[in-house]
Scaffold this motif. Structure first.
Motif, PDB file in Angstrom:
ATOM      1  N   ASN A  85      30.235  35.991  47.016  1.00 17.04           N
ATOM      2  CA  ASN A  85      29.266  34.942  46.637  1.00 17.04           C
ATOM      3  C   ASN A  85      28.852  35.075  45.177  1.00 17.04           C
ATOM      4  N   ASN A  86      28.657  36.309  44.710  1.00 15.57           N
ATOM      5  CA  ASN A  86      28.297  36.513  43.303  1.00 15.57           C
ATOM      6  C   ASN A  86      29.432  36.095  42.372  1.00 15.57           C
ATOM      7  N   TYR A  87      30.672  36.370  42.759  1.00 11.91           N
ATOM      8  CA  TYR A  87      31.819  35.939  41.951  1.00 11.91           C
ATOM      9  C   TYR A  87      31.874  34.412  41.888  1.00 11.91           C
ATOM     10  N   ALA A  88      31.596  33.770  43.017  1.00 15.11           N
ATOM     11  CA  ALA A  88      31.609  32.306  43.058  1.00 15.11           C
ATOM     12  C   ALA A  88      30.485  31.729  42.203  1.00 15.11           C
ATOM     13  N   LYS A  89      29.262  32.274  42.357  1.00 17.79           N
ATOM     14  CA  LYS A  89      28.115  31.798  41.565  1.00 17.79           C
ATOM     15  C   LYS A  89      28.342  32.027  40.079  1.00 17.79           C
ATOM     16  N   GLY A  90      28.990  33.147  39.737  1.00 11.68           N
ATOM     17  CA  GLY A  90      29.273  33.457  38.345  1.00 11.68           C
ATOM     18  C   GLY A  90      30.476  32.709  37.794  1.00 11.68           C
ATOM     19  N   LYS A  91      31.086  31.870  38.628  1.00 13.59           N
ATOM     20  CA  LYS A  91      32.250  31.057  38.249  1.00 13.59           C
ATOM     21  C   LYS A  91      33.416  31.921  37.760  1.00 13.59           C
ATOM     22  N   LEU A  92      33.640  33.023  38.473  1.00 19.33           N
ATOM     23  CA  LEU A  92      34.765  33.885  38.155  1.00 19.33           C
ATOM     24  C   LEU A  92      36.070  33.334  38.724  1.00 19.33           C
ATOM     25  N   PHE A  93      35.952  32.397  39.652  1.00 15.29           N
ATOM     26  CA  PHE A  93      37.145  31.720  40.161  1.00 15.29           C
ATOM     27  C   PHE A  93      36.811  30.257  40.440  1.00 15.29           C
ATOM     28  N   ILE A  94      37.876  29.473  40.608  1.00 14.19           N
ATOM     29  CA  ILE A  94      37.725  28.037  40.845  1.00 14.19           C
ATOM     30  C   ILE A  94      36.896  27.796  42.105  1.00 14.19           C
ATOM     31  N   PRO A  95      36.198  26.643  42.170  1.00 13.69           N
ATOM     32  CA  PRO A  95      35.348  26.366  43.337  1.00 13.69           C
ATOM     33  C   PRO A  95      36.144  26.366  44.647  1.00 13.69           C
ATOM     34  N   ILE A  96      35.485  26.832  45.704  1.00  9.67           N
ATOM     35  CA  ILE A  96      36.122  26.822  47.027  1.00  9.67           C
ATOM     36  C   ILE A  96      35.852  25.473  47.687  1.00  9.67           C
ATOM     37  N   LYS A  97      36.656  25.187  48.711  1.00 14.74           N
ATOM     38  CA  LYS A  97      36.500  23.924  49.437  1.00 14.74           C
ATOM     39  C   LYS A  97      36.297  24.232  50.914  1.00 14.74           C
ATOM     40  N   ASN A  98      35.271  23.628  51.485  1.00 12.31           N
ATOM     41  CA  ASN A  98      34.985  23.750  52.919  1.00 12.31           C
ATOM     42  C   ASN A  98      34.853  25.207  53.388  1.00 12.31           C
ATOM     43  N   LYS A  99      34.267  26.039  52.555  1.00 10.03           N
ATOM     44  CA  LYS A  99      34.033  27.452  52.882  1.00 10.03           C
ATOM     45  C   LYS A  99      35.316  28.216  53.191  1.00 10.03           C
ATOM     46  N   LYS A 100      36.424  27.738  52.637  1.00  9.57           N
ATOM     47  CA  LYS A 100      37.714  28.400  52.833  1.00  9.57           C
ATOM     48  C   LYS A 100      38.307  28.778  51.486  1.00  9.57           C
ATOM     49  N   TYR A 101      39.050  29.874  51.503  1.00  7.06           N
ATOM     50  CA  TYR A 101      39.635  30.429  50.297  1.00  7.06           C
ATOM     51  C   TYR A 101      41.149  30.248  50.348  1.00  7.06           C
ATOM     52  N   SER A 102      41.674  29.611  49.320  1.00 10.19           N
ATOM     53  CA  SER A 102      43.109  29.331  49.237  1.00 10.19           C
ATOM     54  C   SER A 102      43.867  30.564  48.736  1.00 10.19           C
ATOM     55  N   LYS A 103      45.154  30.443  48.716  1.00 11.59           N
ATOM     56  CA  LYS A 103      46.011  31.507  48.190  1.00 11.59           C
ATOM     57  C   LYS A 103      45.633  31.804  46.735  1.00 11.59           C
ATOM     58  N   GLN A 104      45.330  30.761  45.978  1.00 17.94           N
ATOM     59  CA  GLN A 104      44.917  30.957  44.583  1.00 17.94           C
ATOM     60  C   GLN A 104      43.616  31.748  44.505  1.00 17.94           C
ATOM     61  N   HIS A 105      42.673  31.455  45.380  1.00 15.52           N
ATOM     62  CA  HIS A 105      41.414  32.211  45.400  1.00 15.52           C
ATOM     63  C   HIS A 105      41.662  33.687  45.679  1.00 15.52           C
ATOM     64  N   ILE A 106      42.540  33.958  46.648  1.00 13.99           N
ATOM     65  CA  ILE A 106      42.846  35.346  47.002  1.00 13.99           C
ATOM     66  C   ILE A 106      43.427  36.068  45.779  1.00 13.99           C
ATOM     67  N   MET A 107      44.318  35.406  45.066  1.00 13.63           N
ATOM     68  CA  MET A 107      44.917  36.014  43.870  1.00 13.63           C
ATOM     69  C   MET A 107      43.851  36.289  42.817  1.00 13.63           C
ATOM     70  N   LEU A 108      42.964  35.334  42.614  1.00 11.50           N
ATOM     71  CA  LEU A 108      41.902  35.520  41.624  1.00 11.50           C
ATOM     72  C   LEU A 108      40.931  36.629  42.048  1.00 11.50           C
ATOM     73  N   ILE A 109      40.590  36.686  43.325  1.00 15.68           N
ATOM     74  CA  ILE A 109      39.699  37.744  43.809  1.00 15.68           C
ATOM     75  C   ILE A 109      40.390  39.095  43.664  1.00 15.68           C
ATOM     76  N   SER A 110      41.689  39.127  43.889  1.00 10.00           N
ATOM     77  CA  SER A 110      42.440  40.375  43.708  1.00 10.00           C
ATOM     78  C   SER A 110      42.399  40.816  42.239  1.00 10.00           C
ATOM     79  N   MET A 111      42.535  39.867  41.331  1.00  4.83           N
ATOM     80  CA  MET A 111      42.436  40.204  39.901  1.00  4.83           C
ATOM     81  C   MET A 111      41.046  40.727  39.575  1.00  4.83           C
TER      82      MET A 111
END
Length: 190
Positions: free
Chosen positions: A58-84
């Motif tokens: 949630n802090n990463y999302a609020k801090g805009k460290l990755f692109i916005p999520i949709k419908n409370k689900k994380y895409s493959k791109q989100h997973i890659m960004l969270i991994s980074m």
């Protein structure tokens, strides 16, 4: 003194989430946490540490460290960004991570950017880094073993040497983040 092979085993340097291990379907937050736990749990220092928590995400999302999520689900791109983010957070501040990932997030939102290819390159580099780090630790151990000192002092020398290398690499990364920020300022002026 901990031997280099034991140390390298505990480091789990090659722990990562490969692109092909990320599901094609979008995941809920709990599923994201489970995925990260399955890949990185053995890298933790102790049982109290957490790989990833809902608060962190949630802090990463609020801090805009990755692109916005949709419908409370994380895409493959989100997973890659969270991994980074996970790989960077041990060394860089949240502001430095944001500055580092901002160009990627902008590309994802404005153009057809192949994050999968970029991410696969990062995973490959991580594997090469693990090999280089392993070699360097073995060399360092041999140099320290040549010292005529008590085992405890050799271990302290080993710790100090590793900390010195870590600090140098962290500082190098910070200098490069500053350069990235400077380049972004120059681009905005144009």
């Amino acid at each position: 003194m901990i031997q280099s092979e034991e140390l390298l085993q505990k480091l789990s340097l090659e722990s990562t989430i490969k692109e092909e291990e990320i599901p094609e379907i979008d995941l809920y937050m709990d599923q994201v946490i489970q995925l990260f736990d399955s890949k990185f749990a053995k890298t933790l220092r102790n049982d109290e540490e957490k790989v990833l928590t809902k608060t962190m995400i949630n802090n990463y999302a609020k801090g805009k460290l990755f692109i916005p999520i949709k419908n409370k689900k994380y895409s493959k791109q989100h997973i890659m960004l969270i991994s980074m983010i996970y790989q960077l957070k041990g060394t860089l501040s949240i502001n430095d991570i944001k500055a580092t990932l901002d160009p990627i997030n902008k590309r994802l939102e404005s153009e057809n950017f192949e994050l999968e290819q970029f991410y696969s390159t990062l995973v490959h580099l991580q594997k090469k880094n693990a090999e280089n780090i392993s070699k360097q630790i073995r060399i360092l151990e041999k140099e320290i073993e040549l010292e005529e000192a008590q085992e405890e002092l050799k271990q302290i020398s080993f710790i100090a040497s590793l900390a010195s290398m870590s600090n140098a690499f962290r500082k190098a990364a910070e200098i490069m983040v500053d350069g990235l920020l400077e380049n972004n300022k120059e681009d905005k002026k144009k």
